[in-house]
Enzyme design. Structure first.
Site, PDB file in Angstrom:
ATOM      1  N   ASP A  59     -60.286 -37.047  60.791  1.00  0.00           N
ATOM      2  CA  ASP A  59     -59.291 -37.321  59.749  1.00  0.00           C
ATOM      3  C   ASP A  59     -58.352 -36.126  59.725  1.00  0.00           C
ATOM      4  OD1 ASP A  59     -58.051 -38.489  57.421  1.00  0.00           O
ATOM      5  OD2 ASP A  59     -59.115 -37.029  56.202  1.00  0.00           O
ATOM      6  N   SER A  60     -57.318 -36.215  58.905  1.00  0.00           N
ATOM      7  CA  SER A  60     -56.393 -35.091  58.789  1.00  0.00           C
ATOM      8  C   SER A  60     -57.009 -33.930  58.002  1.00  0.00           C
ATOM      9  CB  SER A  60     -55.118 -35.548  58.085  1.00  0.00           C
ATOM     10  OG  SER A  60     -55.447 -36.028  56.798  1.00  0.00           O
TER      11      SER A  60
ATOM     12  N   TYR B   8     -51.019 -36.227  57.212  1.00  0.00           N
ATOM     13  CA  TYR B   8     -50.462 -37.102  58.243  1.00  0.00           C
ATOM     14  C   TYR B   8     -49.539 -38.155  57.613  1.00  0.00           C
ATOM     15  CZ  TYR B   8     -53.841 -35.737  61.942  1.00  0.00           C
ATOM     16  OH  TYR B   8     -54.573 -35.086  62.903  1.00  0.00           O
TER      17      TYR B   8
ATOM     18  N   CYS C 137     -59.342 -42.270  58.933  1.00  0.00           N
ATOM     19  CA  CYS C 137     -58.029 -41.934  58.388  1.00  0.00           C
ATOM     20  C   CYS C 137     -57.219 -43.221  58.345  1.00  0.00           C
ATOM     21  CB  CYS C 137     -57.362 -40.906  59.301  1.00  0.00           C
ATOM     22  SG  CYS C 137     -55.641 -40.565  58.889  1.00  0.00           S
TER      23      CYS C 137
ATOM     24  N   GLU D 103     -57.089 -32.155  48.681  1.00  0.00           N
ATOM     25  CA  GLU D 103     -57.266 -30.990  49.571  1.00  0.00           C
ATOM     26  C   GLU D 103     -57.375 -29.690  48.758  1.00  0.00           C
ATOM     27  OE1 GLU D 103     -57.631 -30.664  53.050  1.00  0.00           O
ATOM     28  OE2 GLU D 103     -57.854 -32.836  53.072  1.00  0.00           O
TER      29      GLU D 103
ATOM     30  N   CYS E 149     -56.624 -44.957  51.785  1.00  0.00           N
ATOM     31  CA  CYS E 149     -56.621 -43.627  52.394  1.00  0.00           C
ATOM     32  C   CYS E 149     -57.998 -43.047  52.117  1.00  0.00           C
ATOM     33  CB  CYS E 149     -55.540 -42.766  51.747  1.00  0.00           C
ATOM     34  SG  CYS E 149     -55.674 -41.002  52.133  1.00  0.00           S
ATOM     35  N   THR E 150     -58.604 -42.445  53.138  1.00  0.00           N
ATOM     36  CA  THR E 150     -59.995 -41.988  52.985  1.00  0.00           C
ATOM     37  C   THR E 150     -60.123 -40.777  52.065  1.00  0.00           C
ATOM     38  OG1 THR E 150     -59.721 -40.760  55.043  1.00  0.00           O
ATOM     39  CG2 THR E 150     -60.799 -42.917  55.175  1.00  0.00           C
ATOM     40  N   HIS E 151     -59.001 -40.170  51.703  1.00  0.00           N
ATOM     41  CA  HIS E 151     -59.069 -39.094  50.704  1.00  0.00           C
ATOM     42  C   HIS E 151     -59.318 -39.643  49.293  1.00  0.00           C
ATOM     43  CE1 HIS E 151     -57.319 -36.398  53.720  1.00  0.00           C
ATOM     44  NE2 HIS E 151     -57.427 -35.383  52.872  1.00  0.00           N
TER      45      HIS E 151
HETATM   46  N1  DGL Z   1     -57.106 -39.428  54.858  1.00  0.00           N
HETATM   47  C1  DGL Z   1     -55.991 -39.919  55.557  1.00  0.00           C
HETATM   48  C2  DGL Z   1     -55.734 -41.360  55.360  1.00  0.00           C
HETATM   49  O1  DGL Z   1     -56.720 -42.053  55.197  1.00  0.00           O
HETATM   50  C3  DGL Z   1     -54.799 -39.045  55.748  1.00  0.00           C
HETATM   51  C4  DGL Z   1     -54.119 -38.527  54.577  1.00  0.00           C
HETATM   52  C5  DGL Z   1     -52.970 -37.645  55.009  1.00  0.00           C
HETATM   53  O2  DGL Z   1     -53.213 -36.744  55.799  1.00  0.00           O
HETATM   54  O3  DGL Z   1     -51.845 -37.894  54.569  1.00  0.00           O
HETATM   55  O4  DGL Z   1     -54.640 -41.846  55.377  1.00  0.00           O
END
Ligand code: DGL
Length: 269
Positions: free
Chosen positions: A10-11, A42, A73, A152, A184-186
């Site tokens: 992931d990012s 990302y 991600c 983050e 988004c996985t965040h």
């Molecule tokens: N966790 C990522 C996603 O699922 C990336 C978030 C990012 O870096 O903008 O999109």
């Protein structure tokens, strides 16, 4: 049996939402995780840049001779995976299919909300796949670019987070969705605040956790589970500061990861 590791990237921290679930679902598997913390986010980048980063991340994980790569991600899964999946001779799994599969089963009123990064929402991939299941589904999408920096920086449950959640999710809540894809996985790291705002009747779909369930099924079907638990069962790599990843990643995974995180130069891949 296949004792090779599973590569996940992931990012940044977000992909740990998939890792946590893979650890639960597949406790024998060895995992190599890469968080591209030096180039996060990302989601606000051009497609060209997301493609470049995604290719580099896959090439890095391939240096470990992994058996499968999980793109944990949403941005890389939606804006890059469809274009590059045939470039590599290794199975690559993204988060979109698994999350859509769970969402279309969860909704009763056929109103699904999708939140993700700008890159993910712009790609239209979630909406496209939901409509492929059922054209009558109504999809309400919203980019939430400030969620990733909040995560983050460890603002999982602060007053600022609550305000921003309200600002981003008001329209989707007013539409009366009964299911919301955290695309988004965040975002599952903000799950508590999001659930409070949306109400308990709305089902939240955690794209990271769903991809882990999908992966389990895939390994079951292909009988390619690992039979051996390695001493270094979990290894983590980042492209920037190790200590903040150790601290926040450890809190989220609820396990000590100090000393298991290494910094690499991703530009070489
Ligand atoms: N966790 C990522 C996603 O699922 C990336 C978030 C990012 O870096 O903008 O999109």
């Amino acid at each position: 049996m296949n004792n090779k590791s599973i590569g996940v990237f992931d990012s940044g921290l977000g992909g740990l939402t998939a890792v946590k679930q893979i650890m639960n679902e597949l406790p024998n598997e060895n995992i190599i995780y890469f968080g591209d913390t030096g180039r996060v986010p990302y989601g606000t980048r051009s497609r060209e840049t997301i493609l470049k980063y995604t290719r580099g991340d896959i090439r890095f994980l391939q240096t470990f001779d992994v058996k499968v790569i999980v793109i944990a991600c949403g941005t890389a899964s939606s804006a890059a995976l469809p274009m590059i999946k045939n470039e590599f001779d290794i199975p690559i799994v993204g988060v979109i299919d698994a999350a859509v599969y769970a969402a279309v089963r969860a909704t009763k009123n056929k109103k699904i909300g999708v939140i993700g990064t700008s890159g993910t929402i712009k790609s239209g991939e979630y909406e496209k796949q939901i409509k492929e299941y059922d054209r009558d589904m109504k999809v309400y999408s919203k980019a939430c670019p400030m969620f990733v920096p909040l995560v983050e920086n460890g603002y999982f449950d602060s007053p600022v987070t609550k305000l921003i959640v309200e600002e981003y999710l008001e329209d989707i809540r007013n539409e009366g969705v009964d299911t919301l894809i955290l695309g988004c996985t965040h975002y599952p790291l903000l799950e508590k605040v999001i659930q409070e705002y949306m109400g308990n009747n709305v089902v939240l779909i955690n794209s990271g956790a769903e991809v882990a369930k999908y992966l389990k099924k895939k390994l079951d079907d292909e009988m390619s589970h690992s039979a051996v638990i390695d001493e270094n069962q979990y290894r983590y790599y980042v492209s920037d500061d190790v200590s903040s990843f150790e601290e926040l990643g450890g809190i989220f995974l609820e396990r000590e990861i100090n000393g298991q995180v290494n910094k690499i130069d991703i530009e070489k891949y």
